[in-house]
Write an enzyme that holds these catalytic residues in place. Structure first.
Site, PDB file in Angstrom:
ATOM      1  N   GLY A   4     -34.170 -15.170 -55.927  1.00 47.70           N
ATOM      2  CA  GLY A   4     -33.232 -14.323 -56.466  1.00 47.70           C
ATOM      3  C   GLY A   4     -32.914 -13.141 -55.138  1.00 47.70           C
ATOM      4  N   ASP A  37     -18.443 -23.904 -59.734  1.00 49.88           N
ATOM      5  CA  ASP A  37     -18.995 -22.530 -60.135  1.00 49.88           C
ATOM      6  C   ASP A  37     -18.604 -21.374 -59.222  1.00 49.88           C
ATOM      7  OD1 ASP A  37     -20.973 -24.541 -58.686  1.00 49.88           O
ATOM      8  OD2 ASP A  37     -21.824 -22.511 -58.116  1.00 49.88           O
TER       9      ASP A  37
END
Length: 491
Positions: A123, A249
């Site tokens: 992340g 995306d």
């Protein structure tokens, strides 16, 4: 001074649209750069943002009371292969603000720690990709191309593990929204027609309110997104931009350039140019971008089929009608832009061939894309201005025949030389974020903690259409030993 006044709307959609998640704190955040001009647009206090409390927010260490951080759910086709669940794996939406023009804007932290969509990733973001996105997105904004924006970049004091250990950073990204083609695909893949309809209604209200007045609002939505993307990709090609990863995306339904990973600007003109290290087969090459955009929009149309009409055949027919407009819209926008780039105001039948002939000799002679068009403004007034352009061609004489035809065409226009030169320079940038300059800037920051080159590059690129004699070196293409052959996404 105070925290931003968030006015969140996406958070009111059903829970399946997102996951609630807080950023993961970092060790010792340090502000690299704050975009004060953008802060003003967003009605944010730049002084507060640069304060210790503001930097804590920009790093994810402290949240405003009115923040409701979320990671959005979406799916997507990645290099043609469908993945039913992707989502924000290293980005967290802090909230939305209303800017000084009354528009709603997302404020998102990128590199702020894992989310439920991280797919075993950390992340986090490394410093290099954060600086690349900051530079290129702000350069695109200065070029006048719809784009997400960079509000701030901070180092974290932590390292992230990629091929080696690298300094970590967080980018504060601003967008009209972060809704993607893949967001619609997320619900369509699950047979969640209600979810598709809710999302479509939200996008209409937020981005395309005129569609709500149409007797077929969802068809009007599809038409609007197709038009926005056709215009956007034409603008990319006009400045030589290569997105690098045009997955569904990574396509915003708001018509903004989003997700700057292994992006690059072309030096030598070549339709097959690819820089992305992960694009092994050239799917997203410079010249393929229009057809890929239409392919992606076809996937959007497929997701919208259940709301376009009650029966499948009618829905498919409506979708196909909408998609059939893309190629014409793109070509119209691209050809109009190319006419402006070569100094034409009026339109004649042979103009497209004239442009194609120029691009052909540029490709055959290894001419620099940006400099060729920039230097045409001097050549437009007569052969005495040809030297600088001719020098860009492997065989300088290849330019001469084209130039003769071009000047004959210019003679049919009514503009005087000074007006034409100004008009051409207003659409042909002198400065783009050249890959070798970006890499040199990143090396200085990562290896020496030197952000001087970053600041200087930002200064140059903030005025891309102006001649800046003191920064003339930034207009030059790379020397052979400086050429960058691959770019990387940073994940």
């Amino acid at each position: 001074m105070s925290y931003p006044q968030f006015d969140n709307s996406y958070i009111h959609l059903p829970d399946r649209f997102f996951a609630r998640v807080d950023p993961t704190p970092v060790a010792t955040p340090r502000l690299i750069r704050l975009n004060s001009g953008l802060a003003e647009e967003l009605r944010l206090d730049a002084g507060w943002l640069a304060s210790p409390v503001g930097i804590d927010m920009l790093s994810g260490n402290r949240l405003p009371d009115n923040a409701e951080p979320i990671a959005a759910a979406y799916a997507g086709h990645q290099f043609g292969q469908f993945v039913p669940q992707l989502g924000d794996g290293r980005a967290i939406l802090l909230g939305e603000v209303i800017d000084r023009d009354g528009a709603r804007r997302d404020i998102q932290l990128k590199g702020s720690g894992p989310t439920p969509f991280s797919r075993r990733g950390d992340g986090r973001a490394a410093l290099g990709p954060v600086l690349r996105e900051y530079v290129v997105s702000e350069a695109m904004a200065a070029l006048g191309i719809p784009t997400t924006r960079a509000l701030a970049a901070v180092t974290t004091g932590d390292t992230v593990a990629r091929e080696t250990l690298l300094p970590g950073a967080v980018l504060t990204r601003v967008a009209s929204s972060h809704i993607r083609v893949g967001t619609f695909q997320f619900f369509a893949a699950r047979g969640d027609v209600e979810g598709v309809r809710i999302l479509a209604d939200y996008v209409i209200a937020r981005h395309y309110p005129n569609a709500a007045e149409s007797p077929e609002p969802y068809r009007a939505l599809l038409d609007a997104v197709i038009a926005a993307q056709a215009d956007l990709v034409a603008q990319w090609l006009l400045v030589g931009f290569i997105h690098g990863v045009m997955n569904t995306d990574n396509m915003s339904v708001a018509g903004e350039t989003i997700d700057y990973g292994p992006c690059a600007f072309m030096d030598t003109y070549d339709l097959g140019t690819v820089f992305s290290a992960i694009d092994q087969n050239g799917r997203y090459a410079y010249g393929n971008q229009p057809s890929i955009a239409q392919w992606n929009l076809t996937r959007l149309a497929e997701a919208l089929l259940p709301v376009l009409a009650e029966d499948q055949d009618s829905a498919v027919a409506r979708a196909q009608e909408a998609l059939d407009v893309f190629a014409t819209r793109f070509k119209t926008k691209f050809h109009a832009g190319m006419r402006r780039k070569i100094g034409l105001v009026t339109e004649q039948d042979g103009d497209v061939t004239l442009v194609q002939d120029l691009l052909k000799i540029m490709a055959e002679n290894g001419a620099d894309y940006t400099l060729t068009f920039r230097r045409l403004s001097d050549a437009a007034s007569g052969a005495k201005g040809d030297k600088a352009v001719r020098s860009l061609f492997g065989d300088p004489t290849s330019f001469d025949g084209w130039a003769s035809n071009w000047r004959q065409r210019l003679g049919q226009e009514q503009q005087d030389d000074d007006t034409r030169r100004a008009a051409m320079n207003a659409v042909n940038p002198a400065y783009i974020p050249r890959n070798h300059q970006i890499e040199a800037m990143i090396s200085a920051a990562v290896e020496q903690d030197d952000f001087g080159p970053f600041g200087e590059l930002m200064e140059v690129l903030s005025r891309p259409y102006e001649d800046q004699p003191s920064f003339a070196r930034y207009a030059e293409p790379p020397q052979p030993h400086e050429r960058v052959l691959q770019t990387f996404c940073g994940t």
